[in-house]
Design a protein around this motif. Structure first.
Motif, PDB file in Angstrom:
ATOM      1  N   PRO A  31      15.604   7.996  33.475  1.00 10.84           N
ATOM      2  CA  PRO A  31      16.209   7.124  32.421  1.00 10.84           C
ATOM      3  C   PRO A  31      17.001   5.916  32.838  1.00 10.84           C
ATOM      4  O   PRO A  31      17.106   5.093  31.955  1.00 10.84           O
ATOM      5  N   LEU A  32      17.449   5.889  34.095  1.00  8.70           N
ATOM      6  CA  LEU A  32      18.104   4.735  34.489  1.00  8.70           C
ATOM      7  C   LEU A  32      17.094   3.630  34.761  1.00  8.70           C
ATOM      8  O   LEU A  32      17.263   2.400  34.418  1.00  8.70           O
ATOM      9  N   GLU A  33      15.755   3.978  35.115  1.00  8.92           N
ATOM     10  CA  GLU A  33      14.857   3.132  35.465  1.00  8.92           C
ATOM     11  C   GLU A  33      14.327   2.538  34.195  1.00  8.92           C
ATOM     12  O   GLU A  33      13.918   1.329  33.802  1.00  8.92           O
ATOM     13  N   MET A  34      14.379   3.413  32.878  1.00 11.56           N
ATOM     14  CA  MET A  34      13.821   2.859  31.508  1.00 11.56           C
ATOM     15  C   MET A  34      15.098   1.874  31.386  1.00 11.56           C
ATOM     16  O   MET A  34      14.619   0.820  30.615  1.00 11.56           O
ATOM     17  N   LEU A  35      16.425   2.416  31.380  1.00 11.57           N
ATOM     18  CA  LEU A  35      17.457   1.260  31.226  1.00 11.57           C
ATOM     19  C   LEU A  35      17.299  -0.115  31.803  1.00 11.57           C
ATOM     20  O   LEU A  35      17.114  -1.177  31.086  1.00 11.57           O
ATOM     21  N   ARG A  36      17.088  -0.077  33.119  1.00 13.78           N
ATOM     22  CA  ARG A  36      16.841  -1.341  33.882  1.00 13.78           C
ATOM     23  C   ARG A  36      15.560  -2.083  33.563  1.00 13.78           C
ATOM     24  O   ARG A  36      15.594  -3.256  33.178  1.00 13.78           O
ATOM     25  N   SER A  80      22.035  -4.466  17.368  1.00 15.93           N
ATOM     26  CA  SER A  80      22.942  -3.873  18.442  1.00 15.93           C
ATOM     27  C   SER A  80      23.140  -2.439  18.287  1.00 15.93           C
ATOM     28  O   SER A  80      22.987  -1.775  19.452  1.00 15.93           O
ATOM     29  N   GLY A  81      22.722  -1.721  17.251  1.00 16.49           N
ATOM     30  CA  GLY A  81      23.138  -0.303  16.995  1.00 16.49           C
ATOM     31  C   GLY A  81      21.435   0.261  17.574  1.00 16.49           C
ATOM     32  O   GLY A  81      21.702   1.322  18.304  1.00 16.49           O
ATOM     33  N   ARG A  82      20.464  -0.337  17.394  1.00 14.34           N
ATOM     34  CA  ARG A  82      18.973   0.086  18.221  1.00 14.34           C
ATOM     35  C   ARG A  82      19.085   0.223  19.366  1.00 14.34           C
ATOM     36  O   ARG A  82      18.643   0.973  20.213  1.00 14.34           O
ATOM     37  N   LEU A  83      19.754  -0.948  20.103  1.00 15.71           N
ATOM     38  CA  LEU A  83      19.882  -0.991  21.513  1.00 15.71           C
ATOM     39  C   LEU A  83      20.722   0.022  22.293  1.00 15.71           C
ATOM     40  O   LEU A  83      20.667   0.467  23.191  1.00 15.71           O
ATOM     41  N   ARG A  84      22.052   0.177  21.298  1.00 17.00           N
ATOM     42  CA  ARG A  84      22.857   1.151  21.615  1.00 17.00           C
ATOM     43  C   ARG A  84      22.354   2.567  21.766  1.00 17.00           C
ATOM     44  O   ARG A  84      22.533   3.449  22.426  1.00 17.00           O
ATOM     45  N   GLU A  85      21.571   3.029  20.734  1.00 16.44           N
ATOM     46  CA  GLU A  85      20.734   4.072  20.599  1.00 16.44           C
ATOM     47  C   GLU A  85      20.087   4.511  21.926  1.00 16.44           C
ATOM     48  O   GLU A  85      19.887   5.594  22.482  1.00 16.44           O
ATOM     49  N   PHE A  86      19.309   3.349  22.171  1.00 13.52           N
ATOM     50  CA  PHE A  86      18.141   3.532  23.218  1.00 13.52           C
ATOM     51  C   PHE A  86      18.918   3.699  24.414  1.00 13.52           C
ATOM     52  O   PHE A  86      18.833   4.852  25.391  1.00 13.52           O
ATOM     53  N   ALA A  87      20.069   3.016  24.637  1.00 11.79           N
ATOM     54  CA  ALA A  87      20.997   2.936  25.936  1.00 11.79           C
ATOM     55  C   ALA A  87      21.821   4.289  25.860  1.00 11.79           C
ATOM     56  O   ALA A  87      21.675   5.068  27.118  1.00 11.79           O
ATOM     57  N   SER A  88      22.025   5.093  24.892  1.00  7.79           N
ATOM     58  CA  SER A  88      22.983   6.005  24.940  1.00  7.79           C
ATOM     59  C   SER A  88      21.827   7.355  25.431  1.00  7.79           C
ATOM     60  O   SER A  88      22.371   8.259  26.122  1.00  7.79           O
ATOM     61  N   ALA A  89      20.696   7.045  24.687  1.00  6.17           N
ATOM     62  CA  ALA A  89      19.692   8.325  25.201  1.00  6.17           C
ATOM     63  C   ALA A  89      19.543   8.201  26.659  1.00  6.17           C
ATOM     64  O   ALA A  89      19.397   9.504  27.235  1.00  6.17           O
ATOM     65  N   CYS A  90      19.256   7.383  27.178  1.00  3.21           N
ATOM     66  CA  CYS A  90      19.071   6.887  28.600  1.00  3.21           C
ATOM     67  C   CYS A  90      20.314   7.669  29.518  1.00  3.21           C
ATOM     68  O   CYS A  90      20.147   8.365  30.644  1.00  3.21           O
ATOM     69  N   SER A  93      29.135  12.881  28.141  1.00  2.00           N
ATOM     70  CA  SER A  93      28.815  12.538  26.724  1.00  2.00           C
ATOM     71  C   SER A  93      30.106  11.819  26.403  1.00  2.00           C
ATOM     72  O   SER A  93      29.910  11.086  25.445  1.00  2.00           O
ATOM     73  N   SER A  94      31.324  11.963  26.800  1.00  3.83           N
ATOM     74  CA  SER A  94      32.567  11.292  26.297  1.00  3.83           C
ATOM     75  C   SER A  94      32.663   9.762  26.669  1.00  3.83           C
ATOM     76  O   SER A  94      33.346   8.981  26.004  1.00  3.83           O
ATOM     77  N   HIS A  95      31.672   9.555  27.759  1.00  6.35           N
ATOM     78  CA  HIS A  95      31.610   8.112  27.992  1.00  6.35           C
ATOM     79  C   HIS A  95      30.553   7.421  27.678  1.00  6.35           C
ATOM     80  O   HIS A  95      30.305   6.197  27.950  1.00  6.35           O
ATOM     81  N   VAL A  96      29.443   8.077  27.237  1.00  9.00           N
ATOM     82  CA  VAL A  96      28.142   7.531  26.735  1.00  9.00           C
ATOM     83  C   VAL A  96      28.454   6.281  25.666  1.00  9.00           C
ATOM     84  O   VAL A  96      27.712   5.178  25.627  1.00  9.00           O
TER      85      VAL A  96
END
Length: 233
Positions: free
Chosen positions: A82-87, A130-140, A148-151
């Motif tokens: 997941p973090l590699e996906m984000l990077r 922005s919402g689309r990128l945040r959704e992707f980042a949140s999932a990762c 979950s409280s910090h995501v």
């Protein structure tokens, strides 16, 4: 015949969108006219109205096309950690914006807020992007053991870093965005690290390791330096 007519209509619509992006970026929403856009597209004013009811609808379509252009970048490699996906997503985002004039041309309206008239359209589509990128980042981030409280805030920080870098570079390309994509992608992960500081096994370690594996020194250059990559005109 009908199939060919449909294809021709689609090509005409795309020509109008391309011309509208150029005109809106050059003159702003208020200064642009449908006559100007028709001339730039090489079509009649009636052809523009055949696809778009008015200038607001055309501006909304221009901005929506920019959102769609980024969606594939946010998809990432589903087989990666997941973090590699984000990077990877951050790095690809920086590299594509730096190297692809067409993507910069499509995206420009979303990063040029402009005057009051039409700004509401841009904001709506920018929020969608922005919402689309945040959704992707949140999932990762959720898969990477970030609590979950910090995501939500971690995803906002990631989005703000990525789009902030792009917006600054488009405004004044004082560094080699493509060449520094690896270091910048590490920076994008670094901004989410504080949100992983929770007693969840492996959260901090995973984020820190991902940052270190991606990082390398970043060099700032003065605008106009030889290896700076300027945005499309």
């Amino acid at each position: 015949m009908a199939r060919r007519t449909h294809a021709e209509a689609a090509r005409t619509r795309e020509r109008i969108l391309c011309a509208a992006r150029t005109v809106f970026c050059a003159t702003g929403y208020t200064g642009a006219t449908l006559d100007d856009i028709a001339v730039a597209a090489g079509v009649t004013r009636g052809a523009v109205y055949g696809h778009f009811a008015n200038k607001r609808e055309l501006m909304a379509a221009v901005c929506a096309s920019a959102v769609h252009a980024f969606e594939a970048i946010f998809a990432g490699d589903a087989s990666a950690a997941p973090l590699e996906m984000l990077r990877q997503a951050a790095r690809t985002l920086f590299e594509r914006v730096a190297s692809d004039p067409e993507l910069r041309h499509v995206a420009a309206p979303l990063f040029k807020w402009g005057e009051a008239h039409g700004a509401d359209i841009v904001r709506a589509q920018r929020r969608a992007l922005s919402g689309r990128l945040r959704e992707f980042a949140s999932a990762c981030l959720a898969r990477a053991c970030v609590p979950s409280s910090h995501v939500p805030m971690a995803a906002i920080a990631f989005e703000a870093f990525c789009f902030g870098v792009i917006e600054n570079w488009l405004f004044e390309p004082g560094f080699d965005l493509g060449g520094q994509a690896s270091a910048l992608s590490a920076g994008a992960l670094a901004v989410v690290a504080p949100y992983a500081r929770d007693p969840v096994p492996g959260a901090v370690t995973a984020v820190a390791a991902a940052c270190l594996s991606a990082s390398r020194p970043m060099v700032y250059q003065t605008p106009g330096a030889g290896n700076a990559v300027p945005p499309a005109a």
